[in-house]
Design a protein around this motif. Structure first.
Motif, PDB file in Angstrom:
ATOM      1  N   ILE A  56       0.876  -1.171   0.000  1.00  0.00           N
ATOM      2  CA  ILE A  56       0.000   0.000   0.000  1.00  0.00           C
ATOM      3  C   ILE A  56       0.910   1.217   0.000  1.00  0.00           C
ATOM      4  O   ILE A  56       1.596   1.498   0.987  1.00  0.00           O
ATOM      5  N   VAL A  80       1.412   5.081  -0.036  1.00  0.00           N
ATOM      6  CA  VAL A  80       0.621   6.215   0.444  1.00  0.00           C
ATOM      7  C   VAL A  80       1.342   7.525   0.134  1.00  0.00           C
ATOM      8  O   VAL A  80       2.502   7.708   0.497  1.00  0.00           O
ATOM      9  N   GLU A 120      -9.846  11.488  -0.010  1.00  0.00           N
ATOM     10  CA  GLU A 120      -8.985  10.307  -0.081  1.00  0.00           C
ATOM     11  C   GLU A 120      -9.296   9.544  -1.365  1.00  0.00           C
ATOM     12  O   GLU A 120     -10.448   9.327  -1.718  1.00  0.00           O
ATOM     13  N   LYS A 151      -8.155   6.045  -3.515  1.00  0.00           N
ATOM     14  CA  LYS A 151      -7.430   4.772  -3.477  1.00  0.00           C
ATOM     15  C   LYS A 151      -7.594   4.089  -4.824  1.00  0.00           C
ATOM     16  O   LYS A 151      -8.706   3.948  -5.320  1.00  0.00           O
ATOM     17  N   SER A 193      -1.663  -1.177  -4.103  1.00  0.00           N
ATOM     18  CA  SER A 193      -2.682  -0.126  -4.075  1.00  0.00           C
ATOM     19  C   SER A 193      -1.976   1.191  -3.848  1.00  0.00           C
ATOM     20  O   SER A 193      -0.989   1.259  -3.106  1.00  0.00           O
ATOM     21  N   VAL A 226      -2.635   5.098  -2.544  1.00  0.00           N
ATOM     22  CA  VAL A 226      -3.563   5.936  -1.800  1.00  0.00           C
ATOM     23  C   VAL A 226      -3.038   7.367  -1.783  1.00  0.00           C
ATOM     24  O   VAL A 226      -1.861   7.593  -1.485  1.00  0.00           O
TER      25      VAL A 226
END
Length: 170
Positions: A49, A51, A62, A64, A72, A74
């Motif tokens: 993930i 970020v 936000e 995603k 992923s 974000v």
């Protein structure tokens, strides 16, 4: 499956090749990082993930994006840093799952460690990614140099002779 949270801008500002790229284009640096992490995630069979802070983007929500099953991306909402987002997620998952947090922010490292995650500096992770890239290259070269499967590998000698005669028109 191990989950790795990566503080995107912290990594971009720590990795030598990405530091140079971001001086020309943050978008290009982000994309290079996503590509490298995608390869890493597939090879290591882990969930990543990535970020990025959007806390200074007024009115940002936000966002995603599932790049694939291994990564992923974000973008945090207005007023939320990548650190805040990661802390919140680690607080929920940290003691139940194997979690690694990649950041060079020492305060963030202490906080996530207290919440059950393993911490890794951006440069440690850079070296880990380089090792994986080297392993991928070695494996690809080995596969490329291996003898390709041909029909003659899978049939007996007599059948191969008959097929060769047919090919030659005899």
């Amino acid at each position: 499956m191990k989950t790795i949270f990566v503080d995107g801008y912290n990594v971009i500002n720590s990795w030598p090749n990405l530091k140079q790229t971001k001086d020309f284009s943050f978008e290009a640096a982000r994309q290079i990082l996503i590509d490298k992490l995608h390869n890493y995630g597939v090879f290591k069979a882990c969930k990543i993930i990535l970020v990025f802070d959007a806390h200074k983007v007024i009115g940002s929500l936000e966002k995603k994006e599932e790049v694939n099953k291994n990564i992923s991306v974000v973008f945090t909402k207005d007023g939320e840093t990548a650190d805040n987002y990661i802390e919140k997620k680690v607080n929920v998952l940290g003691r139940k799952h194997e979690i690694v947090v990649v950041t060079s922010d020492s305060l963030e490292q202490q906080i996530v460690f207290q919440r059950g995650a393993v911490r890794m500096s951006s440069l440690e992770f850079y070296n880990e990614v380089l090792k994986v890239e080297k392993s991928i290259k070695i494996k690809a070269d080995k596969n490329k140099n291996q003898h390709r499967n041909s029909i003659s590998d899978n049939i007996d000698e007599r059948t191969a002779e008959i097929l060769e005669q047919i090919r030659r028109g005899k």
